[in-house]
Write a protein that holds these residues in place. Structure first.
Motif, PDB file in Angstrom:
ATOM      1  N   ARG A   1     -35.224 -13.898  42.211  1.00 42.77           N
ATOM      2  CA  ARG A   1     -34.155 -14.233  41.079  1.00 42.77           C
ATOM      3  C   ARG A   1     -34.630 -14.899  40.093  1.00 42.77           C
ATOM      4  O   ARG A   1     -34.327 -14.602  38.817  1.00 42.77           O
ATOM      5  CB  ARG A   1     -33.003 -14.249  41.719  1.00 42.77           C
ATOM      6  CG  ARG A   1     -31.779 -14.066  40.849  1.00 42.77           C
ATOM      7  CD  ARG A   1     -30.377 -14.379  41.342  1.00 42.77           C
ATOM      8  NE  ARG A   1     -29.244 -13.612  40.558  1.00 42.77           N
ATOM      9  CZ  ARG A   1     -28.814 -14.276  39.480  1.00 42.77           C
ATOM     10  NH1 ARG A   1     -29.523 -14.905  38.738  1.00 42.77           N
ATOM     11  NH2 ARG A   1     -28.173 -13.553  38.734  1.00 42.77           N
TER      12      ARG A   1
ATOM     13  N   LEU B   1     -31.618  -8.104  37.271  1.00 44.45           N
ATOM     14  CA  LEU B   1     -30.704  -8.981  37.926  1.00 44.45           C
ATOM     15  C   LEU B   1     -29.449  -8.332  38.588  1.00 44.45           C
ATOM     16  O   LEU B   1     -29.114  -8.589  39.547  1.00 44.45           O
ATOM     17  CB  LEU B   1     -30.320 -10.112  37.037  1.00 44.45           C
ATOM     18  CG  LEU B   1     -31.439 -11.230  36.543  1.00 44.45           C
ATOM     19  CD1 LEU B   1     -30.781 -11.724  35.361  1.00 44.45           C
ATOM     20  CD2 LEU B   1     -31.704 -11.806  37.737  1.00 44.45           C
TER      21      LEU B   1
ATOM     22  N   ASP C   1     -28.707  -8.544  42.381  1.00 41.94           N
ATOM     23  CA  ASP C   1     -27.210  -8.946  43.003  1.00 41.94           C
ATOM     24  C   ASP C   1     -26.491  -8.016  43.874  1.00 41.94           C
ATOM     25  O   ASP C   1     -25.793  -8.133  44.779  1.00 41.94           O
ATOM     26  CB  ASP C   1     -26.459  -9.570  41.807  1.00 41.94           C
ATOM     27  CG  ASP C   1     -27.306 -10.905  41.110  1.00 41.94           C
ATOM     28  OD1 ASP C   1     -27.960 -11.556  41.988  1.00 41.94           O
ATOM     29  OD2 ASP C   1     -26.801 -11.018  39.957  1.00 41.94           O
TER      30      ASP C   1
END
Length: 763
Positions: free
Chosen positions: A616, A654, A658
């Motif tokens: 990340r 992202l 997530d």
């Protein structure tokens, strides 16, 4: 060796292994050199002292300058033992310092030293918001003279206030708030939205409480999701009028409950004659079982209180409300339904990390507490931390009496009130520690009936904590409190102003009485430690009943059938004395094994978290996503503006990272809940968990990449990058909470407890 035999072996090692502590001799050798610097430092003006503070580079200079800064700022010259404590912290140890020995100043000197030795920023992790703010404001004048900045964070701090506080050299923050900030920072889509800097050094206050008692507590960041029906509230109505012994039976250990045939039939009839064990009734069966646990086993004013229209859980180690804590597995909603309250949102778990895993992220960890030796083995096992026992500045002259053990509750309670009456009539201040809110309120009623006024401190009025504790040493004061661990306020003889100190000293000082033994010796020691601070006189005694849950649960099998006792019901029997002590050690052993078991499962998850966090970070701070899209979707990528490609690629990647991590956590949670059933088939639950967790994570990065490319190719980027049009909208609201232990544990937890009980019969 079978599971049962392995557990027995570990229990015996836990009960028999002696503790080892750090040799203080190397620290003591520095004390003469520190004192030799004192006169020269006193001659410096404040500006020169601050300049000198910026040049300190070893333990001796740090300690000498820290002592002088405290003398000027607080009119407190640090004792040699406080400097020994500071040096222990600078050596990454856990310093055991008795109550009242000045841990707050010790931590400030150590924090300064860590910064000067290049280990900043420093986070002083506390057990609650009150102590974080109090200690930061209290020590700020010291830090100012040392040329350092200090900040504090509480639950009400805004993102801007948090960011400013974490920019300080030293930040005071509760461990939960620090963990929540870490979780939120792990979900930012812009680096500038972060509030924390690097996790360099943690000084852990009440180290045994945070590092051991709360180590396995998960901190959770949740997001809003739409929900439909609420089967738990319906189930609560179904079980509300069921009766123990007829409709359900509670196990002897009080940790599980099961329907009788008649009870199950009643519930099924209320549901229209369904078969709850049919494949299509899984949700109803789960809801009904959870509701039955809440109805039969969770006790108001023991396990939780109801205040301001909500259920608030009680921290059994501290006897106060566990802020923002929830039970898992639907239990929270079940208790809310039981009490006639609306269910609070649990939401979807976006990310979670245990206290233990969060602390492990710091490059340097040290801590301090009044009770560390008892958990020295665990501190070594989980954190590679050694304990340094710091001697008291003044000799401890407290009179600790042997336990007074009674055969039944009634005799114990009657004797307890009589003992308090005798001390109160003389004017001697008394502090009584109780095991839970219900017990504190019952004792208060008994004292009122005897004409003895008292102040009660429990989870229902913890906002008044500082005021109540500060006056507990006044003449004639009678204070009834749940556990004293982590209270953070000294009890001064004669009251907060010490005006009647001489009279209280003549009466023997503060008299501490425990109304029962806790599952942990450390909690009992924290209570004892409120008397006899800094060489003050004081006394302590525990009143125990053989009907106490600790004794019946863990030592019932080894109690003599007819113990020797006198006419007042006081038991005088060596075998009983042994049984009470042994019950407490076994309870500690049970908790240790449950901790170890939980930790073994979390290891693989934390390894996965670290790998995911690294991925990340690269996505967030580089052009990795844009490069991937150029390689995997070259035609569209080349048609897209470079800035749009960069923004879109980063945001999409992202989002899916997530999203898939949240799905992965949910999947692991389900596996973890059901994996112990496989133990019945002679399979190792941990191996089975790994077999599910490892390949699931290996697929994660492939899925992230595939979904990122798919979303990018479908997105309309003709008018620039707009997340809404790509349907990658993040949760509209997020919130944080801590997951309280399931009070009934997993199937393996119950096996561990059962082994502990069997061991009592063999020792």
């Amino acid at each position: 060796m079978g599971v049962s035999q392995r557990l027995k072996s570990r229990f015996r090692k836990f009960l028999q292994r002696p503790g080892t502590t750090v040799d203080l001799a190397p620290f003591r050798k520095r004390l003469p050199a520190i004192e030799a610097r004192e006169e020269a430092l006193r001659e410096l003006d404040d500006e020169a002292l601050t300049a000198a503070a910026q040049e300190a580079s070893d333990f001796t200079e740090v300690s000498a300058i820290g002592r002088e800064a405290a003398r000027r700022a607080l009119d407190q010259r640090a004792y040699d033992v406080q400097l020994l404590g500071a040096m222990a912290l600078l050596s990454s140890k856990v310093a055991e310092m008795a109550t009242g020995e000045g841990k707050t100043l010790t931590a400030a000197i150590a924090a300064y030293g860590h910064v000067r030795l290049g280990r900043g920023p420093v986070h002083v992790l506390t057990v609650n918001d009150y102590l974080a703010r109090r200690d930061a404001e209290w020590m700020e004048p010291v830090y100012t003279r040392l040329g350092l900045t200090v900040g504090w964070v509480t639950e009400t701090s805004t993102p801007e206030e948090r960011r400013a506080a974490y920019l300080s050299d030293v930040t005071y923050v509760s461990v939960s708030e620090a963990g929540f900030d870490y979780l939120r920072d792990q979900l930012v889509t812009d680096v500038t939205d972060r509030v924390q800097r690097e996790l360099a050094t943690a000084i852990v206050d009440e180290a045994d409480s945070i590092l051991i008692d709360e180590a396995r507590v998960p901190m959770v960041l949740a997001g809003s999701i739409t929900t439909e029906s609420d089967p738990v509230h319906e189930a609560a109505e179904l079980v509300r009028d069921l009766r123990s012994g007829k409709d359900f039976e509670v196990a002897d250990d009080g940790r599980s409950v099961a329907f009788t045939e008649a009870g199950l039939q009643r519930v099924e009839e209320k549901l229209g004659g369904v078969d709850l064990y049919a494949d299509d009734q899984v949700e109803h069966l789960s809801a009904v079982n959870v509701a039955l646990h809440a109805h039969a086993l969770l006790r108001r004013d023991v396990d939780y209180i109801v205040r301001n229209g909500s259920v608030e859980l009680i921290d059994e180690m501290r006897g106060r409300v566990a802020q923002r804590r929830r039970w898992p597995d639907g239990l929270q909603a079940a208790v809310e339904a039981k009490e006639g309250l609306s269910a609070t949102a649990e939401g979807e778990v976006l990310d979670t990390i245990t206290v233990q895993a969060y602390i492990a992220l710091y490059a340097t960890v040290c801590g301090m507490t009044a009770t560390a030796v008892h958990v020295g083995e665990q501190l070594r096992e989980y954190f590679k931390l050694e304990v340094a026992v710091i001697p008291s500045n003044a000799e401890n002259i407290r009179d600790d009496e042997p336990d007074r053990i009674y055969s039944v509750h009634d005799d114990r309670d009657r004797a307890l009130v009589e003992e308090i009456q005798i001390a109160h009539d003389k004017g001697r201040p008394v502090l009584i520690g109780t095991l839970d809110v219900k017990a504190s309120e019952l004792l208060a009623k008994q004292l009122a009936a005897a004409g003895i006024p008292c102040n009660v401190l429990n989870a229902k009025n913890d906002a008044e904590e500082a005021t109540i504790i500060a006056e507990a040493g006044a003449v004639g004061a009678v204070t009834v409190s749940t556990q004293m661990a982590g209270r953070g306020v000294d009890i001064r003889l004669g009251g907060s102003d010490e005006k009647d100190r001489d009279r209280v000293v003549e009466l023997g000082g503060l008299y501490v009485i425990g109304s029962g033994r806790h599952d942990s010796r450390r909690v009992d020691d924290q209570l004892r430690g409120r008397a006899g601070r800094q060489g003050d006189p004081g006394g302590s005694v525990f009143f125990v009943s053989l009907e106490d849950e600790l004794v019946t649960r863990h030592a019932g099998d080894i109690l003599p059938s007819s113990p020797r006792m006198d006419m007042d019901g006081v038991v005088h029997d060596d075998q009983v004395d042994y049984a009470v002590e042994h019950a407490q050690r076994v309870a500690e052993g049970v908790n240790h094994e449950i901790h170890r078991n939980t930790w073994r499962y979390s290891v693989v998850i934390e390894q996965q978290r670290i790998a995911l966090a690294e991925r990340r970070e690269r996505l967030l701070t580089s052009e990795v996503a844009a490069i991937m899209l150029l390689e995997r979707s070259p035609e569209k990528a080349k048609e897209t503006d470079e800035d749009v490609l960069s923004d879109a690629g980063r945001a999409i990647a992202l989002y899916h990272l997530d999203r898939l991590w949240a799905e992965h956590l949910a999947e692991l949670s389900e596996v973890r809940e059901g994996v112990h059933l496989r133990a019945l088939g002679k399979l190792d639950p941990l191996d089975e968990f790994h077999r599910a967790a490892v390949p699931a994570f290996q697929d994660l990065f492939t899925k992230i990449e595939a979904r990122t490319i798919e979303t990018f190719e479908e997105a309309d980027l003709s008018e620039g990058w707009q997340p809404e049009r790509a349907e990658i909208v993040r949760p509209s609201a997020t919130w944080t909470y801590l997951v309280h232990d399931n009070p009934f544990g997993s199937e393996l937890d119950r096996l561990i407890a059962a082994v502990g009980r069997r061991l009592t019969a063999g020792n």
